[in-house]
Design an enzyme around this catalytic site. Structure first.
Site, PDB file in Angstrom:
ATOM      1  N   PRO A 235      20.180 -22.577  42.420  1.00 47.87           N
ATOM      2  CA  PRO A 235      21.641 -22.481  42.952  1.00 47.87           C
ATOM      3  C   PRO A 235      22.672 -22.363  41.743  1.00 47.87           C
ATOM      4  O   PRO A 235      23.447 -21.574  41.937  1.00 47.87           O
ATOM      5  CB  PRO A 235      21.774 -23.956  43.675  1.00 47.87           C
ATOM      6  N   TYR A 236      22.348 -23.331  40.773  1.00 51.19           N
ATOM      7  CA  TYR A 236      23.260 -23.208  39.569  1.00 51.19           C
ATOM      8  C   TYR A 236      23.228 -21.674  38.726  1.00 51.19           C
ATOM      9  O   TYR A 236      24.257 -21.196  38.578  1.00 51.19           O
ATOM     10  CB  TYR A 236      22.886 -24.421  38.604  1.00 51.19           C
TER      11      TYR A 236
END
Length: 166
Positions: free
Chosen positions: A133-134
């Site tokens: 996600p990051y």
């Protein structure tokens, strides 16, 4: 830089945002922080368009925008990531940057001068394992920055991303 400039820094009470605030103040820039922390000049959630609009109205014209608010999110393989955790990372890292630019770019364009710095990450280019996600959100910030920079190329508003090592 002249003291007549005004900056807004999201996530301006910690990390790179706080360092940028310290540096700009030393250069005579009037700095306003937007953060969820109680000590922020304006307490607002950058992922919420209504809160960002309200903050922009309260602050007035801004010359420099630094989008430093961000979260790392879960540290796990992609298939173990809860969709709500994925959404939270994108809401803050990407939608927050979008909301802030959307709120402050029109005034910069109207005045023919502005500087926008979006905090990205080398993870957005290379990807970090167990941080999908990051990494994906920071790739989106890099692409957003490139697109916005091209849209504003003839306006006097410059847009850049800083890719951190995280």
């Amino acid at each position: 830089m002249t003291s007549s400039r005004t900056a807004v820094i999201t996530g301006g009470l910690s990390g790179l945002g706080a360092a940028a605030a310290t540096r700009l103040r030393a250069d005579g820039v009037q700095v306003h922080t937007i953060d969820l922390a109680d000590d922020a000049d304006v307490r607002a959630d950058v992922s919420d368009p209504a809160e960002v609009r309200s903050a922009a109205e309260a602050l007035g014209p801004v010359d420099i925008l630094i989008n430093s608010a961000g979260v790392v999110g879960p540290n796990a393989p992609l298939w173990e990531i809860d969709p709500a955790a994925w959404d939270r990372v994108f809401a803050i890292n990407v939608r927050g940057t979008f909301n802030m630019c959307r709120a402050f770019v029109p005034g910069m364009r109207d005045r023919g001068w502005g500087r926008i710095v979006n905090l990205a990450s080398i993870a957005g280019k290379d990807g970090n394992p167990n941080m999908s996600p990051y990494s994906a959100s920071k790739a989106a910030v890099i692409a957003l920055t490139k697109s916005l920079g091209k849209e504003l190329a003839t306006t006097g508003v410059l847009v850049n991303a800083i890719r951190t090592r995280s």
